[in-house]
Design a protein around this motif. Sequence first.
Motif, short mmCIF file in Angstrom:
data_model
loop_
_atom_site.label_atom_id
_atom_site.label_comp_id
_atom_site.label_asym_id
_atom_site.label_seq_id
_atom_site.Cartn_x
_atom_site.Cartn_y
_atom_site.Cartn_z
N THR A 168 13.61 10.05 3.89
CA THR A 168 14.53 9.77 2.78
C THR A 168 14.25 8.37 2.24
O THR A 168 13.52 7.58 2.84
N ARG A 169 14.88 8.07 1.11
CA ARG A 169 14.75 6.72 0.53
C ARG A 169 15.33 5.68 1.49
O ARG A 169 14.82 4.55 1.58
N THR A 170 16.39 6.04 2.20
CA THR A 170 16.97 5.12 3.18
C THR A 170 15.97 4.82 4.28
O THR A 170 15.80 3.66 4.70
N ASP A 171 15.27 5.85 4.76
CA ASP A 171 14.22 5.65 5.76
C ASP A 171 13.12 4.74 5.23
O ASP A 171 12.60 3.88 5.94
N LEU A 172 12.76 4.95 3.96
CA LEU A 172 11.69 4.14 3.35
C LEU A 172 12.11 2.68 3.29
O LEU A 172 11.31 1.78 3.57
N ASP A 173 13.38 2.43 2.93
CA ASP A 173 13.87 1.05 2.88
C ASP A 173 13.86 0.43 4.27
O ASP A 173 13.54 -0.76 4.43
N GLN A 174 14.21 1.23 5.28
CA GLN A 174 14.19 0.73 6.65
C GLN A 174 12.77 0.37 7.07
O GLN A 174 12.53 -0.69 7.67
N ALA A 175 11.82 1.25 6.76
CA ALA A 175 10.42 0.99 7.12
C ALA A 175 9.90 -0.27 6.43
O ALA A 175 9.12 -1.03 7.01
N ALA A 192 0.85 -1.19 0.00
CA ALA A 192 0.00 0.00 0.00
C ALA A 192 0.88 1.24 0.00
O ALA A 192 2.07 1.18 0.33
N PRO A 193 0.33 2.40 -0.38
CA PRO A 193 1.10 3.63 -0.20
C PRO A 193 1.31 3.87 1.28
O PRO A 193 0.55 3.40 2.13
N MET A 194 2.37 4.59 1.61
CA MET A 194 2.70 4.81 3.02
C MET A 194 1.51 5.34 3.80
O MET A 194 1.24 4.92 4.93
N ILE A 195 0.76 6.28 3.21
CA ILE A 195 -0.36 6.87 3.94
C ILE A 195 -1.46 5.84 4.20
O ILE A 195 -2.25 5.99 5.15
N GLY A 196 -1.53 4.78 3.41
CA GLY A 196 -2.52 3.75 3.64
C GLY A 196 -2.36 3.09 5.00
O GLY A 196 -3.34 2.77 5.68
N HIS A 197 -1.11 2.91 5.42
CA HIS A 197 -0.83 2.31 6.73
C HIS A 197 -1.23 3.27 7.85
O HIS A 197 -1.72 2.84 8.90
N ILE A 198 -1.03 4.57 7.61
CA ILE A 198 -1.41 5.57 8.61
C ILE A 198 -2.92 5.61 8.75
O ILE A 198 -3.46 5.60 9.86
N ILE A 199 -3.62 5.66 7.62
CA ILE A 199 -5.08 5.70 7.66
C ILE A 199 -5.64 4.48 8.38
O ILE A 199 -6.54 4.59 9.22
N GLU A 200 -5.09 3.31 8.08
CA GLU A 200 -5.58 2.07 8.69
C GLU A 200 -5.41 2.11 10.22
O GLU A 200 -6.26 1.59 10.95
N ARG A 201 -4.36 2.75 10.69
CA ARG A 201 -4.10 2.81 12.13
C ARG A 201 -4.90 3.89 12.85
O ARG A 201 -5.30 3.70 14.00
N VAL A 202 -5.11 5.02 12.19
CA VAL A 202 -5.70 6.15 12.93
C VAL A 202 -7.19 6.32 12.71
O VAL A 202 -7.87 6.92 13.57
N ARG A 203 -7.73 5.82 11.61
CA ARG A 203 -9.16 6.05 11.35
C ARG A 203 -10.05 5.56 12.49
O ARG A 203 -11.01 6.26 12.85
N PRO A 204 -9.79 4.39 13.11
CA PRO A 204 -10.65 3.96 14.21
C PRO A 204 -10.54 4.85 15.46
O PRO A 204 -11.40 4.76 16.35
N GLN A 205 -9.51 5.68 15.52
CA GLN A 205 -9.26 6.47 16.72
C GLN A 205 -9.90 7.86 16.69
O GLN A 205 -9.89 8.56 17.70
N VAL A 206 -10.46 8.26 15.54
CA VAL A 206 -10.99 9.61 15.40
C VAL A 206 -12.44 9.59 14.93
O VAL A 206 -12.93 8.60 14.40
N ARG A 207 -13.11 10.71 15.14
CA ARG A 207 -14.51 10.84 14.70
C ARG A 207 -14.60 10.92 13.19
O ARG A 207 -15.44 10.28 12.56
N ARG A 208 -13.76 11.73 12.59
CA ARG A 208 -13.68 11.86 11.15
C ARG A 208 -12.25 12.25 10.79
O ARG A 208 -11.62 13.00 11.53
N LEU A 209 -11.75 11.72 9.68
CA LEU A 209 -10.36 11.93 9.30
C LEU A 209 -10.25 12.75 8.03
O LEU A 209 -10.89 12.43 7.02
N TYR A 210 -9.43 13.81 8.08
CA TYR A 210 -9.16 14.69 6.94
C TYR A 210 -7.69 14.56 6.54
O TYR A 210 -6.84 14.17 7.35
#
Length: 202
Positions: A188-195, A33-51
């Motif tokens: 950075t790309r190095t950070d992305l590879d680490q993640a 998934a795109p990086m933000i997909g992982h963020i959305i999956e983690r935070v959406r249940p924690q908020v009333r509405r996500l922008y």
Amino acid sequence: MIHREKPLGVILAGGQSRRMGGQDKFLLPLGTAPMIGHIIERVRPQVRRLYLNVNRSVPEIRALGLPLLKDGEGSGQGPLAGLEAALRLAWREGDHVVATFACDVPFLPKNYIRRLLEEMHRRQTRLALPSSGDRLHPVCGLWHRDLLTDLQAYRAAGGRKMLDWVARHDFSRVVFSGTPDPFLNVNTRTDLDQAARWIKPC
């Protein structure tokens, strides 16, 4: 009194990603998934509405299915501009507290909001910030909407640094730990590879 209900949530993605060559780094692939997909999956249940706070709209961004929030006047001036837009939104929608998330931290804790709200309530502060590895993470936090006036005054006077503005206020600090660092920042790309070595399928 700080309210305990789920807050409004805003992912701050209005920066220019200079260290990624100006790309929208939150759209870069991370696992399946795109990086933000992982963020959305983690935070959406924690908020009333996500922008999503972003200052342009392209098909890849619209495909995320999140309502978009622009900085408004002075866009592209960093996370404080995005936070100001988020606090304005909280006033419009009647929320007392808004939660912000950086767009490049794919391992955000699933108990992030609960822990910050508890400490914010316990200490009766108007903002709460997470820390990990002895480092404060000011782009991620909980902010009472009453901070808007002071933030506007700080920015009008030329202030641009998030930590300098935060230092003007008493705040609650919540320590998180784990492997990987739950606030591992992908710049950075190095950070992305680490993640990528840690990521699980979204």
